[in-house]
Design a protein around this motif. Structure first.
Motif, PDB file in Angstrom:
ATOM      1  N   PRO A 116       0.829  -1.215   0.000  1.00  0.00           N
ATOM      2  CA  PRO A 116       0.000   0.000   0.000  1.00  0.00           C
ATOM      3  C   PRO A 116       0.860   1.260   0.000  1.00  0.00           C
ATOM      4  N   LEU A 117       0.362   2.315  -0.641  1.00  0.00           N
ATOM      5  CA  LEU A 117       1.134   3.543  -0.771  1.00  0.00           C
ATOM      6  C   LEU A 117       1.467   4.154   0.586  1.00  0.00           C
ATOM      7  N   ALA A 118       0.518   4.137   1.514  1.00  0.00           N
ATOM      8  CA  ALA A 118       0.779   4.719   2.835  1.00  0.00           C
ATOM      9  C   ALA A 118       1.905   3.973   3.548  1.00  0.00           C
ATOM     10  N   VAL A 119       1.942   2.652   3.371  1.00  0.00           N
ATOM     11  CA  VAL A 119       3.018   1.856   3.981  1.00  0.00           C
ATOM     12  C   VAL A 119       4.351   2.208   3.329  1.00  0.00           C
ATOM     13  N   GLN A 120       4.349   2.406   2.001  1.00  0.00           N
ATOM     14  CA  GLN A 120       5.583   2.788   1.314  1.00  0.00           C
ATOM     15  C   GLN A 120       6.106   4.137   1.814  1.00  0.00           C
ATOM     16  N   VAL A 121       5.199   5.085   2.034  1.00  0.00           N
ATOM     17  CA  VAL A 121       5.625   6.397   2.517  1.00  0.00           C
ATOM     18  C   VAL A 121       6.209   6.282   3.929  1.00  0.00           C
ATOM     19  N   ALA A 122       5.514   5.546   4.790  1.00  0.00           N
ATOM     20  CA  ALA A 122       6.017   5.371   6.160  1.00  0.00           C
ATOM     21  C   ALA A 122       7.358   4.654   6.153  1.00  0.00           C
ATOM     22  N   ASP A 123       7.472   3.586   5.348  1.00  0.00           N
ATOM     23  CA  ASP A 123       8.736   2.846   5.263  1.00  0.00           C
ATOM     24  C   ASP A 123       9.850   3.736   4.724  1.00  0.00           C
ATOM     25  N   GLY A 124       9.519   4.552   3.719  1.00  0.00           N
ATOM     26  CA  GLY A 124      10.532   5.414   3.123  1.00  0.00           C
ATOM     27  C   GLY A 124      11.083   6.424   4.106  1.00  0.00           C
ATOM     28  N   LEU A 125      10.205   7.050   4.876  1.00  0.00           N
ATOM     29  CA  LEU A 125      10.658   8.027   5.874  1.00  0.00           C
ATOM     30  C   LEU A 125      11.424   7.342   7.000  1.00  0.00           C
ATOM     31  N   ARG A 126      10.947   6.173   7.411  1.00  0.00           N
ATOM     32  CA  ARG A 126      11.632   5.433   8.472  1.00  0.00           C
ATOM     33  C   ARG A 126      13.035   5.026   8.034  1.00  0.00           C
ATOM     34  N   ASP A 127      13.139   4.521   6.801  1.00  0.00           N
ATOM     35  CA  ASP A 127      14.453   4.118   6.287  1.00  0.00           C
ATOM     36  C   ASP A 127      15.382   5.322   6.139  1.00  0.00           C
ATOM     37  N   ALA A 128      14.822   6.454   5.690  1.00  0.00           N
ATOM     38  CA  ALA A 128      15.642   7.652   5.546  1.00  0.00           C
ATOM     39  C   ALA A 128      16.184   8.110   6.900  1.00  0.00           C
ATOM     40  N   ALA A 129      15.399   7.910   7.948  1.00  0.00           N
ATOM     41  CA  ALA A 129      15.862   8.280   9.284  1.00  0.00           C
ATOM     42  C   ALA A 129      16.961   7.350   9.768  1.00  0.00           C
ATOM     43  N   THR A 130      16.806   6.037   9.522  1.00  0.00           N
ATOM     44  CA  THR A 130      17.807   5.093  10.018  1.00  0.00           C
ATOM     45  C   THR A 130      19.093   5.122   9.217  1.00  0.00           C
TER      46      THR A 130
END
Length: 473
Positions: free
Chosen positions: A34-48
């Motif tokens: 899902p797109l919302a999951v992709q956005v959350a994953d993308g921001l989370r990965d960018a933070a880590t």
């Protein structure tokens, strides 16, 4: 909307204003995610990975949706998810900020530094306390009360009188262990430290100590450091298999109230069997009362120490019911055993921290300790139900008695366990694998999933993510 960007000037908090920057990830519309999951994953990965840093101000949901070419609803759902997990901090009139974010790699250590392996991760490990349940006002009041006492000139190696009185009352009210048992009470620095003291004071290097397998790895570590010969004993639905104890056993370590990590409760018949074995073998039993105060389905069974104070050493700790900040616990044992431990303390100059004891005594004096335990018993059942329903909804094998603050999730291979732990860490979640809790070769695979450490608001989303990872590892 709490996530909308205000018209205030950028840089009103520490960090960068990245509202106008290109998003540090892309959307894959061909993916089934899902797109919302992709956005959350993308921001989370960018933070880590460090692409985003703690304190950075993010674009408004409207602006990020425009940059990514998705609907604002998608970004709002992603922001809500990350806010629940503790990654974002949104404030009216200021904007949406990334909270302190972990880095995947760090600069080389300068030598004496220590790093927290859980830093930046959502903690779903077992054995952690519920800090959210601890009343901040009561916590501050206890420290103020403790600080009113004059500094000590010498320690009482048995423990501070006020602390021992508070623990004695606690054991009587909550564990049914009264002074009539004929045993003595000592303050300790916690369970692992107490195990180490018992080994040093009562056993000889090379003595056989039986321990649950899988079991508490730190107790095993303390015994190995004392050069004991550990014999791993399998556990079943009733806890430690007493029938498999070797005849030369000098001590038995077990967690009968809520076996760590598989969650069994030792029934009365097996408790009697264990006591009878100890008396026949001339051994003693180390009863680690893990999660003993957190039984909320039925009344707790009588403690081993009430059945056989002559051969049972009862250990408890404030680390699980309050916080490891205090660094103190207790030991109840026959006078011959506590006398040997006190002699060892005099020889080595060791004893439990008086500061932590004074804080616990203050919490008990004001009634805050009892109120905290009542809150825990109200809070933990709902958390357990949420966790079990989510895990079983993903088809997972969930084990453990209806008590305590963790459940065991069984997987079918060490490969699946290792893959799940790695995937969870990549996703920002800490899971505690069963593998590290084996005393002998690994034979039971999965995780011990705790539900006390996280705030209640962050728990559902974290458990959903963990369940998905475990189901697909």
């Amino acid at each position: 909307m709490p996530h909308s960007r205000s018209s205030g000037p950028p840089g009103s908090r520490d960090g960068r204003d990245i509202a106008a920057a290109d998003p540090p990830f892309i959307i894959d519309r061909q993916s089934g995610t899902p797109l919302a999951v992709q956005v959350a994953d993308g921001l989370r990965d960018a933070a880590t990975t460090g692409a985003l840093r703690g304190g950075d101000r993010l674009p408004s949901s409207r602006e990020l949706a425009r940059q990514l070419g998705v609907s604002r609803t998608v970004v709002t759902a992603a922001y809500d998810q990350l806010h629940a997990e503790g990654w974002l901090d949104g404030r009216h009139g200021s904007g949406t900020y990334l909270t302190a974010a972990p880095q995947r790699s760090a600069a080389p250590s300068t030598g004496g530094e220590r790093t927290n392996p859980l830093a930046g991760l959502l903690d779903l490990g077992a054995g952690a306390p519920s800090i959210e349940t601890l009343d901040p006002a009561a916590w501050r009041r206890a420290w103020r009360t403790a600080s009113d006492r004059a500094p000590l000139i010498r320690r009482d190696r048995a423990g501070e009188r006020e602390y021992l009185e508070a623990v004695s009352e606690h054991l009587l009210r909550h564990r049914g262990l009264g002074p009539s048992s004929g045993a003595n009470l000592l303050a300790t620095s916690g369970t692992s430290a107490a195990v180490a003291e018992l080994a040093a004071a009562l056993l000889e290097p090379g003595d056989t100590v039986a321990i649950e397998d899988p079991g508490y790895s730190r107790a095993a570590g303390a015994l190995r450091a004392a050069r004991m010969r550990l014999t791993p004993i399998p556990v079943d639905a009733d806890g430690l298999r007493v029938d498999l104890l070797p005849a030369d056993t000098r001590a038995v370590y077990c967690t009968p109230a809520h076996q760590f990590p598989l969650g069994a409760r030792m029934p009365a018949a097996r408790r009697v069997e264990l006591v009878e074995f100890a008396r026949r073998a001339g051994a003693f039993v180390i009863d680690d009362d893990y999660d003993g105060e957190l039984r909320y389905d039925t009344a707790p069974l009588p403690l081993l120490a009430t059945l056989a104070p002559d051969v049972v050493v009862h250990l408890g700790t404030t680390s699980k019911i309050l916080t490891p900040t205090l660094g103190c616990g207790w030991m109840v044992a026959a006078p011959a055993i506590t006398g040997a431990v006190l002699a060892y303390r005099e020889l080595t100059g060791t004893s439990a921290s008086p500061a932590g004891q004074m804080v616990v005594a203050a919490l008990a004096r004001h009634g805050d300790l009892a109120r905290h335990l009542r809150r825990l018993r109200r809070e933990m059942p709902a958390r357990r139900t949420l966790v079990v329903d989510e895990l079983r909804g993903h088809g997972l094998d969930v084990r453990g008695d209806d008590a305590g603050s963790h459940v065991a999730v069984i997987l079918d291979s060490p490969t699946r366990e290792d893959r799940a732990l790695a995937a969870a860490r990549e996703s920002g979640i800490y899971l505690d694998g069963l593998g590290r809790n084996h005393i002998g070769p690994r034979h039971t695979f999965g995780v011990a999933l705790g539900y006390a450490a996280l705030p209640a608001a962050a728990l559902p989303a974290a458990v959903r993510r963990a369940a998905a990872i475990l189901a697909t590892a």
